[in-house]
Scaffold this active site. Structure first.
Site, short mmCIF file in Angstrom:
data_model
loop_
_atom_site.label_atom_id
_atom_site.label_comp_id
_atom_site.label_asym_id
_atom_site.label_seq_id
_atom_site.Cartn_x
_atom_site.Cartn_y
_atom_site.Cartn_z
N CYS A 96 0.85 -1.20 0.00
CA CYS A 96 0.00 0.00 0.00
C CYS A 96 0.88 1.24 0.00
O CYS A 96 1.04 1.91 1.00
CB CYS A 96 -0.92 -0.01 1.21
SG CYS A 96 -0.06 -0.18 2.78
N CYS A 103 -4.51 -5.46 8.05
CA CYS A 103 -4.18 -4.80 6.79
C CYS A 103 -5.32 -3.87 6.40
O CYS A 103 -6.49 -4.25 6.45
CB CYS A 103 -3.96 -5.85 5.71
SG CYS A 103 -3.85 -5.17 4.06
N GLN A 128 -13.06 -9.13 -9.94
CA GLN A 128 -12.56 -7.83 -9.50
C GLN A 128 -12.46 -7.80 -7.97
O GLN A 128 -13.37 -8.29 -7.29
CB GLN A 128 -13.48 -6.71 -9.98
CG GLN A 128 -13.60 -6.62 -11.50
CD GLN A 128 -12.38 -5.97 -12.15
OE1 GLN A 128 -11.45 -5.51 -11.49
NE2 GLN A 128 -12.38 -5.95 -13.48
N GLU A 136 -12.12 -15.59 -23.45
CA GLU A 136 -11.28 -15.60 -22.24
C GLU A 136 -10.32 -16.78 -22.31
O GLU A 136 -10.67 -17.85 -22.79
CB GLU A 136 -12.22 -15.69 -21.02
CG GLU A 136 -11.62 -16.15 -19.73
CD GLU A 136 -10.58 -15.22 -19.14
OE1 GLU A 136 -10.81 -14.00 -19.11
OE2 GLU A 136 -9.52 -15.73 -18.72
N CYS A 174 -6.44 -1.58 -16.33
CA CYS A 174 -5.89 -1.42 -14.98
C CYS A 174 -4.45 -0.93 -15.05
O CYS A 174 -3.75 -0.95 -14.04
CB CYS A 174 -5.99 -2.73 -14.21
SG CYS A 174 -5.12 -4.07 -15.00
N1 SAH Z 1 -13.60 -8.51 -17.55
C1 SAH Z 1 -13.37 -9.41 -16.47
C2 SAH Z 1 -11.92 -9.88 -16.36
C3 SAH Z 1 -10.86 -8.84 -16.49
S1 SAH Z 1 -9.23 -9.36 -15.98
C4 SAH Z 1 -13.84 -8.82 -15.16
O1 SAH Z 1 -14.08 -7.63 -15.06
O2 SAH Z 1 -13.98 -9.57 -14.19
C5 SAH Z 1 -8.47 -9.84 -17.42
C6 SAH Z 1 -8.86 -11.22 -17.89
O3 SAH Z 1 -8.12 -11.47 -19.10
C7 SAH Z 1 -8.50 -12.36 -16.95
O4 SAH Z 1 -9.66 -13.14 -16.71
C8 SAH Z 1 -7.46 -13.19 -17.71
O5 SAH Z 1 -7.56 -14.58 -17.49
C9 SAH Z 1 -7.79 -12.84 -19.15
N2 SAH Z 1 -6.73 -12.96 -20.14
C10 SAH Z 1 -5.39 -12.73 -19.98
N3 SAH Z 1 -4.75 -12.87 -21.14
C11 SAH Z 1 -5.68 -13.20 -22.08
C12 SAH Z 1 -5.63 -13.46 -23.47
N4 SAH Z 1 -4.47 -13.43 -24.13
N5 SAH Z 1 -6.77 -13.77 -24.11
C13 SAH Z 1 -7.95 -13.82 -23.44
N6 SAH Z 1 -8.06 -13.57 -22.12
C14 SAH Z 1 -6.94 -13.27 -21.44
#
Ligand code: SAH
Length: 412
Positions: free
Chosen positions: A46, A120, A244, A294, A369
């Site tokens: 943090c 924490c 998230q 995904e 992010c």
């Molecule tokens: N939109 C979702 C997840 C976002 S995090 C939410 O808001 O919960 C980013 C996601 O991308 C993760 O689930 C990860 O497994 C996936 N990811 C990472 N590299 C990737 C790729 N090359 N192709 C497809 N998905 C991928």
């Protein structure tokens, strides 16, 4: 497999007082005395804990402006009313201290020494309590903590996931070998202290790796997953699926992404990097068809279940690399009206972005992010037929330097 996670990475603070940084010892002393968190220096999780929250938000806006200002105006960042204890997912590494007593917390920077973290400001407080209880039970159950250097011992990590709206709690015990002695009694003792635990999973990680979770899993209590509610929809979350970490801010994040997408009910929408399908499922009410893609197999399974749980019928999911999947869509000249994309910290890749350009969706909503990779990817899209319409930060990772941002792009 559990990989690096969005927004939780150690990083040295860039907000150091200049004078102090010239004398590290003095600085350490001062921080020990004055920091809100006694572990902050050793842990490093943090970086902004001692910066007043309003100032944290201002600093994040400044960072966004610096990195993304060339693409247009950035709307005011969405902050939290109470920025403490927001993390629904808590991880602790286990070890022993100099007197061979079990400790649980984080690795001290650049070492295998475990800092014993009893409290924490980021973590869900119930989850921290459960970790403390597990630590206190180890002796009587003769469970040894794992030692990274020698490879001896059993318990490596504990991962807790909590459902903010449902109150469900999952405990994942990460072991170096598959057998937990007296596992039923251990669960009993743990649930006696914390009856709110709804499931306990053993995960086996027998490799020398910095990854927390291994492949193999065994459910020893409950269903093996938890559920949570976001934007009125119910979601199943497995130990390895991405979800998230800040549920209050996630609703604002998704709400803004959908506001930017401005769907009418007629669109075909691609939810890329869809995780457990959250954004796509929430968008589906206002779209004709949603396609999710995904890479994580467990997340895709959860996504399919999540669509069913919510009675969403106009969505389908694919287990693929997003870039490869997009190339395939572009080759088939598929019609996509809106691309919602939410890649990990590394951002997207050329295969994906190039296919976006070829597929020519009217809108792209980019949830990021990491503003640095976002800036890189926006450069590509704005050079290739898209313009940025709106940009807004959302503070998903309070007290850390990380910053989430949502961008709306339209085809020129
Ligand atoms: N939109 C979702 C997840 C976002 S995090 C939410 O808001 O919960 C980013 C996601 O991308 C993760 O689930 C990860 O497994 C996936 N990811 C990472 N590299 C990737 C790729 N090359 N192709 C497809 N998905 C991928």
């Amino acid at each position: 497999m559990e990989t690096r996670e969005k927004g939780k990475e150690r990083k040295k603070s860039t907000y150091n007082n200049k004078q102090d940084s010239q004398n590290p010892k003095k600085k350490e002393e001062k921080q020990k005395k004055s920091s809100r968190c006694p572990y902050s220096r050793k842990c490093g999780g943090c970086q902004l804990i001692d910066v007043p929250y309003e100032k944290q938000l201002k600093e994040k806006e400044k960072t966004l402006k610096k990195l993304l200002g060339e693409f247009g105006k950035i709307e005011p960042i969405m902050g939290m009313e109470n920025p403490d204890h927001y993390r629904n997912k808590v991880h602790a590494v286990f070890g022993i201290d100099g007197r061979k007593r079990p400790v649980a917390g984080v690795y001290e920077a650049k070492s295998h020494r475990v800092v014993d973290v009893e409290h924490c400001f980021l973590e869900n407080e119930k989850a921290t309590e459960i970790i403390r209880t597990i630590k206190s039970l180890l002796r009587s159950f003769k469970i040894k903590t794992y030692d990274e250097d020698s490879g001896y011992g059993l318990l490596r990590h504990v991962l807790i996931r909590t459902g903010k709206e449902t109150g469900q709690i999952m405990v994942v015990l990460v072991l170096a070998s598959p057998i937990l002695p007296s596992k039923n009694n251990f669960v009993k003792a743990l649930r006696k202290e914390h009856p709110e635990i709804t499931t306990v999973v053993l995960n086996v990680n027998d490799r020398a790796t910095s990854m927390v979770l291994g492949e193999k899993e065994q459910v020893i209590y409950g269903k093996g997953y938890i559920e949570d509610i976001l934007c009125g929809k119910r979601f199943k979350i497995s130990p390895k699926s991405f979800y998230q970490v800040n549920p209050i801010q996630t609703e604002k994040l998704y709400g803004t992404a959908l506001e930017f997408a401005d769907l009418t009910g007629k669109e075909t929408v691609l939810d890329a990097y869809c995780g457990t399908g959250t954004i796509g499922i929430i968008a589906a009410d206002n779209a004709k068809r949603v396609i999710g893609v995904e890479l994580n197999k467990d997340a895709v399974k959860d996504a399919v279940t999540n669509a069913k749980i919510n009675g969403v019928k106009n969505i389908e999911f694919y287990h693929k690399d997003a870039g490869q999947f997009m190339i395939q869509l572009a080759e088939q000249q598929e019609n996509i009206d809106v691309v919602l994309m939410d890649p990990p910290r590394a951002g997207s890749d050329e295969a994906f972005l190039n296919s976006v350009v070829r597929l020519r969706p009217n809108k792209v909503v980019y949830v990021s992010c990491n503003p640095e990779t976002l800036a890189r990817d926006l450069k590509y899209l704005t050079k290739n037929g898209y313009q940025v319409k709106r940009m807004r930060g959302c503070d998903m990772f309070c007290h850390t330097e990380h910053c989430e941002c949502i961008v709306a792009l339209e085809r020129k």
